[in-house]
Scaffold this motif. Sequence first.
Motif, PDB file in Angstrom:
ATOM      1  N   LEU A   1      -5.417  -6.582 -18.123  1.00 54.47           N
ATOM      2  CA  LEU A   1      -5.266  -7.772 -17.288  1.00 54.47           C
ATOM      3  C   LEU A   1      -5.071  -9.044 -18.106  1.00 54.47           C
ATOM      4  N   LEU A   2      -5.589  -9.057 -19.329  1.00 52.67           N
ATOM      5  CA  LEU A   2      -5.468 -10.246 -20.167  1.00 52.67           C
ATOM      6  C   LEU A   2      -4.264 -10.189 -21.094  1.00 52.67           C
TER       7      LEU A   2
ATOM      8  N   PRO B   1       5.356 -18.694 -11.908  1.00 57.30           N
ATOM      9  CA  PRO B   1       5.188 -20.079 -12.392  1.00 57.30           C
ATOM     10  C   PRO B   1       3.759 -20.597 -12.311  1.00 57.30           C
ATOM     11  N   HIS B   2       2.770 -19.724 -12.480  1.00 58.21           N
ATOM     12  CA  HIS B   2       1.378 -20.142 -12.327  1.00 58.21           C
ATOM     13  C   HIS B   2       0.958 -21.102 -13.437  1.00 58.21           C
TER      14      HIS B   2
ATOM     15  N   ILE C   1      -3.082 -13.783 -10.363  1.00 52.17           N
ATOM     16  CA  ILE C   1      -1.981 -13.527 -11.292  1.00 52.17           C
ATOM     17  C   ILE C   1      -1.774 -12.031 -11.478  1.00 52.17           C
ATOM     18  N   ARG C   2      -2.870 -11.316 -11.763  1.00 56.42           N
ATOM     19  CA  ARG C   2      -2.799  -9.877 -11.966  1.00 56.42           C
ATOM     20  C   ARG C   2      -3.964  -9.204 -11.250  1.00 56.42           C
ATOM     21  N   LEU C   3      -3.700  -8.004 -10.706  1.00 56.50           N
ATOM     22  CA  LEU C   3      -4.682  -7.275  -9.915  1.00 56.50           C
ATOM     23  C   LEU C   3      -4.673  -5.804 -10.302  1.00 56.50           C
TER      24      LEU C   3
ATOM     25  N   VAL D   1      -7.335 -11.447 -12.167  1.00 59.08           N
ATOM     26  CA  VAL D   1      -7.224 -12.620 -13.019  1.00 59.08           C
ATOM     27  C   VAL D   1      -6.577 -13.711 -12.181  1.00 59.08           C
ATOM     28  N   VAL D   2      -7.191 -14.896 -12.147  1.00 61.28           N
ATOM     29  CA  VAL D   2      -6.642 -16.008 -11.371  1.00 61.28           C
ATOM     30  C   VAL D   2      -6.323 -17.160 -12.315  1.00 61.28           C
TER      31      VAL D   2
END
Length: 253
Positions: free
Chosen positions: A152-153, A82-83, A134-136, A126-127
Amino acid sequence: MRYELSDEEWIALKPMLPNKPRGVPRVNDPRVLNGIFWVLRSGAPWRDLPNNFGPYTTCYNRFVRWRRAGVWARIMSALAGPHDAAVQMIDTSIVRVHQHGACINRNRKQSMGRSRGGLTSKIHAVVDTNGLPIRLDLTAGEAHDNRLAGKLLSGLKSGALLLADRGYDADWIRTLVAEKGAWANIPPRCNRNEPICFSPYLYRARNLVERFFNRLKHCRRVATRYDKLAANYLAFVQLASIRLWLRVNEFTS
């Protein structure tokens, strides 16, 4: 003891843990998880785990078994689901590999490489709008910052704003962002001939991703890579990110 889960963090984490309805009951989950988080935060070897967390082999085996089962990745995805997707920021951070983590053949397969700092790994992240992960992912230290940008995008939402530094000023990245209906606010390289739309005012918010890496490296097991296997090191990065999400949810609930 320091670094242990609070009651609120444990309540939030418990429903996301694997269920074991059959067989021998699992060893006390809070105790084992607190042992894993103690190693993460202190950076100590598993053998130095204090006795009140139980046998270090129990904590280590649980950490590795759940990593192989994808538990840490699933918890990370559930917390980051839910970011706030209005603004996303992408960046990387170099991590030095300790000599104890460098004694494995074919280091490149374990996301280790030679750079100016010696043997290093690179964390890609990605924050969201609030600077939460969000993703690493991982690469070798000498890999270009934008190597994993496409992966990542992939979750970039339509109407979102992407903030990144000059390392991501590539035509294919701008095209990818535009195809997703988002806008890339990336400072142009000095060798660009055509003008690029760029807002220095909006770019100032990119410091959130830098602050994320600073908080991530409060965990000494992340600040220096001691793990020979890239999968284990990435699991520690995910655990540190999980702790950031749990603390934010604790304060906002």
